[in-house]
Design an enzyme around this catalytic site. Structure first.
Site: not given
Ligand SMILES: *Cc1c(COP(=O)(O)O)cnc(C)c1O
Length: 404
Positions: A145, A230, A259
Site C-alpha cells: 500500500f 516507504d 503521516k
Molecule cells: C498512508 C500511506 C501512504 C499514503 O499516504 P496518504 O497521506 O494517505 O497519501 C503511503 N504509504 C504508506 C505505507 C501508507 O501507510
C-alpha cells in the site's frame, strides 16, 4: 426515547447523504480529542487504537505541537516555494539529521512522497545509472500500500484499490513480499529502484522474515538499484525505532515519510536521501504549492524534535511489549494470530466468530476504536502516548468482544 436526543444518528445520516461512499466509517461522530482519547457528539469517550493510521503518533493535540501551530498561525502560514521562509531551513536540516541523509524534499500527502520517490528514482536511473530512455522499471511487493494516485494504484495488488482505474502506469514489477530470491530475480539492467514498506501496514501489519530487509539492501547495492523504504506508516517511532528499517540495521537510499510527520495537525510528507540521489532534481522539474509551507514546517520541526529525544521510540518498545503480551494471551481465545512490532499489531480474528468489521463495531460499543483491514484482520496502532493501564483496558475490551 433517549436515542432521539442523541446527536450521533443524525450526524451519521448527514455524513452519508453528502459524501461519496469511498469510506465505510464506524458509526461514531467525534467532536473533540486529547491524548489517546476521543469524545463523540453525545459526550461518550473512546480510546483511540488507530491513531489516524499512525498520523497521530504523538496523540491528539500534543501540547508542544499545538503551541507551535498556534504561534505560527499568528505569524506566517504560506509563501509557496517561490520565496524562502524562516521556518524552512530548520525543518529541512533537522529532518535530514534525523534521517542521517544529506537532503530532504517536503511535500504534503504520503502519496505525493511516493510519487516524488518514483520520479527521483527514474531520473536517477536515466541520468546517473544510464538506463535507456523510457525503459526504467521499479520492483515492488505484493500486498503493498503506497497511496491512491493513478500511478500508485497501477502497481497495487488489491482489486478494490486498482480495478477500473486504468489505463495503468507501466514500469513496475510485482514480486512476493518477503521473498528475496524473487526480488533479486526481478531486477534487470533497467531496474532503478526497489520500493517496499519495511512492514506492510495496510496488508495487516505484515512483518517480513528476519534478514529480508538486509538482503534487499545487499542486492540493491550489488545491482546498483536504489532501495526506497516507504516508512510513511512504519516510521517515526511506531515500531520502537525511529524507522522500521533500523530494527535490522538497514539504511535505505531513500526514506518516504508522511503521516506522523504532520503531528496530527497538518499533512506533511517528505523524501529524504543523499545528494547523489535527490540532487538530480533541478528547478522546475518537481514541486508543490503547499509542500514545505511555514505552518507545516513549524509543526513538523517540533515533531522531529520530539523524536530526537528518543522518548517515543522507547515508549513504543516498552508499551508495545505489553500490548503484544496481552494480545498473545488471546491467541486460541478468539484470535488466530498476532503480528507486529512496537505499538503496532495486526490481529487475525477467528473468522468463524465474526468479521473484523463486526469486531471493530463491538469494540466501539465498548469505547475502543480500531480498524479492520481485509476480512478478519484488525490493526491496532494506538498513539505512542498511551499508558499501560489504557493498553490493558484495550486488551480487556478485545477479550470481552472475542468472548462474545
Ligand atoms: C498512508 C500511506 C501512504 C499514503 O499516504 P496518504 O497521506 O494517505 O497519501 C503511503 N504509504 C504508506 C505505507 C501508507 O501507510
Amino acid at each position: 426515547m433517549i436515542d432521539d436526543m442523541l446527536r450521533t444518528p443524525e450526524a451519521i445520516r448527514d455524513a452519508e447523504r453528502w459524501t461519496a461512499h469511498n469510506y465505510h466509517p464506524l458509526p461514531v461522530v467525534v467532536s473533540s480529542a486529547e491524548g489517546s482519547w476521543l469524545t463523540d457528539v453525545d459526550g461518550r469517550r473512546y480510546l483511540d487504537c488507530l491513531a489516524g493510521y499512525s498520523a497521530l503518533n504523538f496523540g491528539h493535540r500534543h501540547p508542544t505541537l499545538i503551541a507551535a501551530a498556534h504561534a505560527q498561525l499568528d505569524r506566517l502560514t504560506l509563501t509557496s516555494r517561490a520565496f524562502i521562509h524562516d521556518q524552512f531551513a530548520d525543518f529541512c536540516r533537522e529532518l535530514a539529521e534525523l534521517c542521517r541523509k544529506d537532503l530532504v524534499l517536503p511535500m504534503n500527502t504520503g502519496a505525493e512522497a511516493v510519487e516524488t520517490g518514483i520520479k527521483v528514482a527514474r531520473k536517477w536511473g536515466y541520468q546517473v545509472k544510464g538506463v535507456a530512455p523510457g525503459q526504467a522499471n521499479i520492483v515492488v511487493a505484493e500486498g503493498n500500500f503506497h497511496g491512491r494516485t493513478t500511478t500508485i494504484v497501477s502497481f497495487s495488488t488489491d482489486p478494490d484499490a486498482r480495478a477500473d482505474f486504468g489505463p495503468y502506469t507501466p514500469g513496475f514489477t510485482v514480486v512476493p513480499y518477503g521473498d528475496l530470491a524473487a526480488l533479486a530475480a526481478a531486477i534487470d539492467e533497467n531496474t532503478v529502484a526497489v520500493l517496499l514498506e519495511p512492514i506492510q501496514g495496510e496488508q495487516g501489519v505484515v512483518v517480513p522474515p528476519e534478514g529480508y530487509l538486509p538482503g534487499v539492501r545487499r542486492v540493491c547495492t550489488e545491482r546498483n538499484v536504489l532501495f526506497i523504504a516507504d516508512e510513511i506508516q512504519s516510521g517515526l517511532g511506531r515500531t520502537g525505532d525511529t524507522f522500521a528499517c533500523d530494527h535490522e540495521g538497514v539504511t535505505p537510499d531513500m526514506y518516504l515519510l508522511g503521516k506522523a510527520l504532520g503531528g496530527g495537525i497538518v499533512p506533511v510528507s517528505a523524501v529524504a536521501a543523499n545528494v547523489d540521489v535527490l540532487g538530480v532534481l533541478r528547478p522546475g522539474q518537481h514541486g508543490s504549492t503547499f509542500g514545505g509551507n511555514p505552518l507545516a514546517c513549524a509543526v513538523a520541526t517540533e515533531v522531529v524534535r520530539l523524536l530526537a529525544t528518543g522518548e517515543f521510540q522507547r515508549r513504543s518498545t516498552e508499551l508495545g511489549a505489553r500490548l503484544h503480551a496481552g494480545l498473545r494471551s488471546l491467541v486460541g481465545r478468539g484470535l488466530l494470530a498476532v503480528r507486529g512490532r512496537g505499538l503496532w499489531a495486526g490481529l487475525d480474528i477467528d473468522p468463524t466468530l465474526m468479521s473484523g468489521r463486526e469486531a471493530c463495531e463491538r469494540l466501539a460499543e465498548r469505547g475502543v476504536l480500531a480498524k479492520d483491514t481485509h476480512g478478519a484482520t484488525i490493526r491496532l496502532a494506538p498513539p505512542l502516548v498511551i499508558t499501560e493501564e489504557e493498553i490493558d483496558h484495550a486488551v480487556a475490551q478485545l477479550a470481552a468482544v472475542l468472548a462474545g
